[in-house]
Design a protein around this motif. Sequence first.
Motif, PDB file in Angstrom:
ATOM      1  N   ASN A   1      -4.917  -5.305  -6.008  1.00 34.80           N
ATOM      2  CA  ASN A   1      -4.325  -5.881  -4.792  1.00 34.80           C
ATOM      3  C   ASN A   1      -5.139  -5.608  -3.537  1.00 34.80           C
ATOM      4  N   ASN A   2      -6.309  -5.042  -3.696  1.00 38.30           N
ATOM      5  CA  ASN A   2      -7.192  -4.866  -2.551  1.00 38.30           C
ATOM      6  C   ASN A   2      -8.295  -5.927  -2.493  1.00 38.30           C
TER       7      ASN A   2
ATOM      8  N   GLY B   1       0.832  -1.225   0.000  1.00 35.60           N
ATOM      9  CA  GLY B   1       0.000   0.000   0.000  1.00 35.60           C
ATOM     10  C   GLY B   1       0.859   1.264   0.000  1.00 35.60           C
TER      11      GLY B   1
ATOM     12  N   ASP C   1      -9.040  -3.127   2.532  1.00 39.64           N
ATOM     13  CA  ASP C   1      -8.680  -1.707   2.417  1.00 39.64           C
ATOM     14  C   ASP C   1      -9.937  -0.837   2.322  1.00 39.64           C
TER      15      ASP C   1
HETATM   16 MG    MG Z   1      -3.989  -1.487  -0.722  1.00 34.44          MG
END
Ligand code: MG
Length: 363
Positions: A220-221, A28, A235
């Motif tokens: 990627n969340n 992140g 997230d």
């Molecule tokens: Mg993220």
Amino acid sequence: MDRNELIKIVSEFDIQGHVAEVKPLGTGLINDTYKVTTQENDCADYVLQRINHAIFQNVDMLQSNILAVTGHIRKKLEEKHESDIDRKVLHFIPCKSGKTYYFDGQNYWRIMVFIPNAKTYETVNPEYSYYAGRAFGNFEAMLADIPEQLGETIPNFHNMEFRLQQLHEAVEANAAKRVDSVRFYLDELESRSQEMCKAERLYREGKLPKRVCHCDTKVNNMMFDEEGKVLCVIDLDTVMPNFIFSDYGDFMRSAANTGEEDDKDLDKVSFNMEIFKAFTKGYLETADFLIPLEIENLPYAAALFPYMQTVRFLSDYINGDTYYKIKYPEHNLVRTKAQFKLLQSVEENTPAMLDFIESCRKK
Ligand code: MG
Ligand code: GN1
């Protein structure tokens, strides 16, 4: 922050078991995330996060949004008698004072249960992308009747007019003396600004609704299970009312890019139509609440997000890198160029995207 300090913070929360290890987790750009492993085999592991409160200034609002969302999704899953619910929705652990976060005098921290046997990816194939489309449609559908009024955790987060205004302010201040070197990108962005602010205009005209969206649907969340099915979306800091273009567009931006978000090799960056088709198919299957105006504008959304991200990375570059974590001095410029290249590729593919969406609607 060293291990002992992190362990001390973990001890402020009501977790089960004893800490064995705390290690950085994920990629992140905003919060700091750690995996907390416990010594006992029968105890869960955890995810510890330091909330970036320079960016999320209202931590109480942030946490109450997240609690409302996870509570509502859990209720929906229970009503449907879903199996494996603990892997399908995040579960936050309160700290010993009863709050959902801990303030150490400087920083805000929170802890959630680590979801076992789940993976995140930086890239996905069309099959996974189809599942992702279904998952985001489903996520929005589940939240369509959330009773709480969610706050805007970052005011004007995906407001294109506001992001352009920030760019203009950055140019005006020219804090890092970089404006002259980026004129080309400034002109390119300016020439598209009217078209790209279309959503805000449609909203003012009362034609386009805001719905509860995730607003950070980078690939990627999402957590995937062993078979590539999406378990849940993570997230949740930016979950707030917005145009559905946010979720659709940001997934396209991150997943349908044949290169990296910050690729130095622009030849690698292009829009992947196979990912677009698979995601769109899945999304339209579950997002049954969409109105025609929203569906027709999905290609606009696919352009809006690389555009917005170009504006945001370029603003940060001009400001002297004050927002995004960077790995090297020109990182935000490299990101700007890569996102702009992606935008150009989306533009070339727009007629084909419109055709595909038309064909889905006929079915
Ligand atoms: Mg993220
Ligand atoms: C940030 O936190 P992270 O890395 O998932 C950003 C997104 C951007 C993204 C670009 C709160 O997301 O809006 O699209 O970086 N989040 C915030 O990679 O600004």
